[in-house]
Design a protein around this motif. Structure first.
Motif, PDB file in Angstrom:
ATOM      1  N   ILE A 105      -7.938  -3.942   5.603  1.00  0.00           N
ATOM      2  CA  ILE A 105      -7.192  -2.974   6.506  1.00  0.00           C
ATOM      3  C   ILE A 105      -6.412  -2.106   5.739  1.00  0.00           C
ATOM      4  O   ILE A 105      -6.080  -0.819   5.986  1.00  0.00           O
ATOM      5  CB  ILE A 105      -6.206  -3.721   7.288  1.00  0.00           C
ATOM      6  CG1 ILE A 105      -6.918  -4.715   8.542  1.00  0.00           C
ATOM      7  CG2 ILE A 105      -5.309  -2.955   8.107  1.00  0.00           C
ATOM      8  CD1 ILE A 105      -6.290  -5.462   9.307  1.00  0.00           C
ATOM      9  N   TYR A 106      -5.837  -2.599   4.238  1.00  0.00           N
ATOM     10  CA  TYR A 106      -5.164  -1.879   3.604  1.00  0.00           C
ATOM     11  C   TYR A 106      -5.819  -2.049   2.002  1.00  0.00           C
ATOM     12  O   TYR A 106      -5.435  -2.707   1.125  1.00  0.00           O
ATOM     13  CB  TYR A 106      -3.777  -2.480   3.148  1.00  0.00           C
ATOM     14  CG  TYR A 106      -2.736  -2.965   4.597  1.00  0.00           C
ATOM     15  CD1 TYR A 106      -2.341  -1.978   5.068  1.00  0.00           C
ATOM     16  CD2 TYR A 106      -2.983  -4.061   5.299  1.00  0.00           C
ATOM     17  CE1 TYR A 106      -1.494  -2.115   6.540  1.00  0.00           C
ATOM     18  CE2 TYR A 106      -2.367  -4.148   6.241  1.00  0.00           C
ATOM     19  CZ  TYR A 106      -1.427  -3.310   7.140  1.00  0.00           C
ATOM     20  OH  TYR A 106      -1.109  -3.367   8.139  1.00  0.00           O
ATOM     21  N   GLN A 109       0.822  -1.165   0.115  1.00  0.00           N
ATOM     22  CA  GLN A 109       0.025  -0.024  -0.028  1.00  0.00           C
ATOM     23  C   GLN A 109       0.835   1.317   0.014  1.00  0.00           C
ATOM     24  O   GLN A 109       0.758   2.271  -0.596  1.00  0.00           O
ATOM     25  CB  GLN A 109      -0.783  -0.028   1.329  1.00  0.00           C
ATOM     26  CG  GLN A 109      -1.793   1.263   1.316  1.00  0.00           C
ATOM     27  CD  GLN A 109      -3.095   1.084   1.979  1.00  0.00           C
ATOM     28  OE1 GLN A 109      -4.009   0.321   1.873  1.00  0.00           O
ATOM     29  NE2 GLN A 109      -3.081   1.573   3.217  1.00  0.00           N
ATOM     30  N   GLU A 110       1.852   1.179   0.780  1.00  0.00           N
ATOM     31  CA  GLU A 110       2.874   2.455   0.913  1.00  0.00           C
ATOM     32  C   GLU A 110       3.621   2.497  -0.536  1.00  0.00           C
ATOM     33  O   GLU A 110       3.557   3.786  -1.035  1.00  0.00           O
ATOM     34  CB  GLU A 110       3.645   2.188   1.972  1.00  0.00           C
ATOM     35  CG  GLU A 110       4.726   3.429   2.278  1.00  0.00           C
ATOM     36  CD  GLU A 110       5.665   3.498   3.361  1.00  0.00           C
ATOM     37  OE1 GLU A 110       6.833   3.875   3.167  1.00  0.00           O
ATOM     38  OE2 GLU A 110       4.938   2.829   4.515  1.00  0.00           O
ATOM     39  N   ALA A 111       4.018   1.491  -0.998  1.00  0.00           N
ATOM     40  CA  ALA A 111       4.638   1.771  -2.514  1.00  0.00           C
ATOM     41  C   ALA A 111       3.622   1.898  -3.605  1.00  0.00           C
ATOM     42  O   ALA A 111       4.325   2.093  -4.655  1.00  0.00           O
ATOM     43  CB  ALA A 111       5.627   0.115  -2.423  1.00  0.00           C
ATOM     44  N   LYS A 112       2.462   1.640  -3.336  1.00  0.00           N
ATOM     45  CA  LYS A 112       1.503   1.620  -4.570  1.00  0.00           C
ATOM     46  C   LYS A 112       2.046   0.624  -5.618  1.00  0.00           C
ATOM     47  O   LYS A 112       2.212   1.001  -6.823  1.00  0.00           O
ATOM     48  CB  LYS A 112       1.409   2.837  -4.951  1.00  0.00           C
ATOM     49  CG  LYS A 112       0.951   4.075  -4.226  1.00  0.00           C
ATOM     50  CD  LYS A 112       0.605   5.146  -4.686  1.00  0.00           C
ATOM     51  CE  LYS A 112      -0.132   6.281  -3.689  1.00  0.00           C
ATOM     52  NZ  LYS A 112       0.807   6.462  -2.574  1.00  0.00           N
ATOM     53  N   MET A 161      10.268  -5.600   2.078  1.00  0.00           N
ATOM     54  CA  MET A 161       9.404  -5.434   0.519  1.00  0.00           C
ATOM     55  C   MET A 161       9.422  -4.384   0.092  1.00  0.00           C
ATOM     56  O   MET A 161       9.310  -4.439  -1.244  1.00  0.00           O
ATOM     57  CB  MET A 161       7.923  -5.949   1.065  1.00  0.00           C
ATOM     58  CG  MET A 161       7.738  -7.461   1.364  1.00  0.00           C
ATOM     59  SD  MET A 161       8.270  -8.650   0.037  1.00  0.00           S
ATOM     60  CE  MET A 161       7.390  -7.901  -1.579  1.00  0.00           C
ATOM     61  N   LEU A 162       9.562  -3.104   0.737  1.00  0.00           N
ATOM     62  CA  LEU A 162       9.580  -1.713  -0.067  1.00  0.00           C
ATOM     63  C   LEU A 162      10.797  -1.996  -0.837  1.00  0.00           C
ATOM     64  O   LEU A 162      10.898  -1.408  -1.854  1.00  0.00           O
ATOM     65  CB  LEU A 162       9.579  -0.799   0.946  1.00  0.00           C
ATOM     66  CG  LEU A 162       8.334  -0.386   1.785  1.00  0.00           C
ATOM     67  CD1 LEU A 162       8.706   0.570   2.895  1.00  0.00           C
ATOM     68  CD2 LEU A 162       7.270   0.207   0.940  1.00  0.00           C
TER      69      LEU A 162
END
Length: 316
Positions: free
Chosen positions: A70-71, A37-40, A295-296
């Motif tokens: 949640i995400y 989710q952060e990295a789209k 993972m990022l």
């Protein structure tokens, strides 16, 4: 947004790759979805038959479905990795999966084609993508062990016949990787010339790299410094090799060993440094953050960052 792997591969071919990550428990699922989710970045969450036996398929799918709530900005597929018919039929009928893999790579070509075609027919009737495999990887994954003497590279001359006759949506190929923690101990690396010939014969067709973990030397060193006894001659897929492979049609990169090593490192170091602790939630939180950071970096390496937006815009 839950998609099939075929839908995801339609956009990434030759541009970027999607990490396909095996999961067993809640902390891994949190870390994976949070990072995506952060990295789209689009991704594939995988369960093996071994993981389904360990946690129960209903539990695994429920955790994945909860993570999607949640995400909510994540774009992903749910894949059954290394399945045999009994696992595949259950995954198709029970729901929750948008992709399955039939691993008939140990059979001869004709039998592999027959088994794969049967799975394709049933899966496609439910709009589920199918990954097949040609060539055999050495190593250990869950409860599957293949000695190096029984492994072999994918024969590029077979790939067109196999794909045309089975109708599979993606093809896992053996080009030098292996399952488990003891990869590339001989130092051979990826056989990029074989991959290039396969891509030329299957232009535009999504290829899959199993055994795609890196086996970070520093992580292994930290595990051993905290009481572990892992061998130190393992060498996974290197970053430069992976980038070349993506350009040659690799759309999906399987990751399992690296995340297991992270779990081992976090827990060994935690209980070494804090022997008075016994609550599982404290190292669990550390592991989730470590997993997310890992993972990022993978999303960035595979140039998948920001690519989820392509699917969201199309959906709108």
């Amino acid at each position: 947004m839950l998609l099939t792997t075929k839908e995801i591969f339609s956009k990434c071919y030759g541009q970027y790759a999607v990490p396909a990550v095996n999961v067993f428990f809640m902390e891994e699922i949190h870390g994976l979805f949070a990072a995506a989710q952060e990295a789209k970045a689009p991704f594939i969450v995988q369960t093996t038959p071994f993981a389904r036996d360990y946690a129960n398929a209903h539990m695994l799918l429920a955790m994945i479905q909860a993570a999607a709530k949640i995400y909510p900005q994540t774009v992903y597929a749910v894949h059954l990795d290394h399945g045999y018919e009994a696992h595949i039929w259950d995954a198709i009928e029970s729901g929750g999966y948008t992709s399955v893999m039939i691993d008939a790579s140990h059979d001869d070509l004709e039998k592999n084609i027959g088994r794969t075609k049967a799975v394709v027919e049933k899966a496609h009737a439910k709009n589920i993508s199918v990954e097949a495999e040609l060539g055999v990887l050495a190593g250990v994954e869950d409860d599957l062990t293949v000695e190096a003497a029984h492994s072999f590279y994918t024969n590029p001359k077979d790939v067109e016949t196999f794909v045309n006759q089975t109708g599979c949506d993606s093809l896992a190929i053996a080009v030098g990787t292996s399952h488990g923690a003891y990869k590339f101990s001989g130092g051979q690396g990826l056989q990029l010339q074989i991959l290039k010939e396969i891509q030329q014969r299957l232009s535009g067709f999504p290829l899959v790299l199993h055994g795609g973990s890196n086996v970070n030397e520093e992580v292994v060193r930290r595990i051993n410094a905290a009481g572990g006894k892992l061998k130190t001659d393992a060498k996974g897929v290197q970053e430069d090799e992976l980038k070349k492979a993506i350009a040659l049609g690799i759309c999906k990169v399987n990751i399992a060993t690296d995340t297991r090593l992270l779990w081992t490192m976090v827990n060994r170091e935690f209980f070494r440094d804090r022997p008075d602790e016994f609550a599982p939630t404290t190292p669990g939180k550390i592991f989730m953050e470590t997993y997310k950071a890992f993972m990022l970096k993978k999303f960035e390496l595979m140039e998948a960052v920001g690519k989820s937006l392509e699917f969201v815009i199309c959906d709108l």
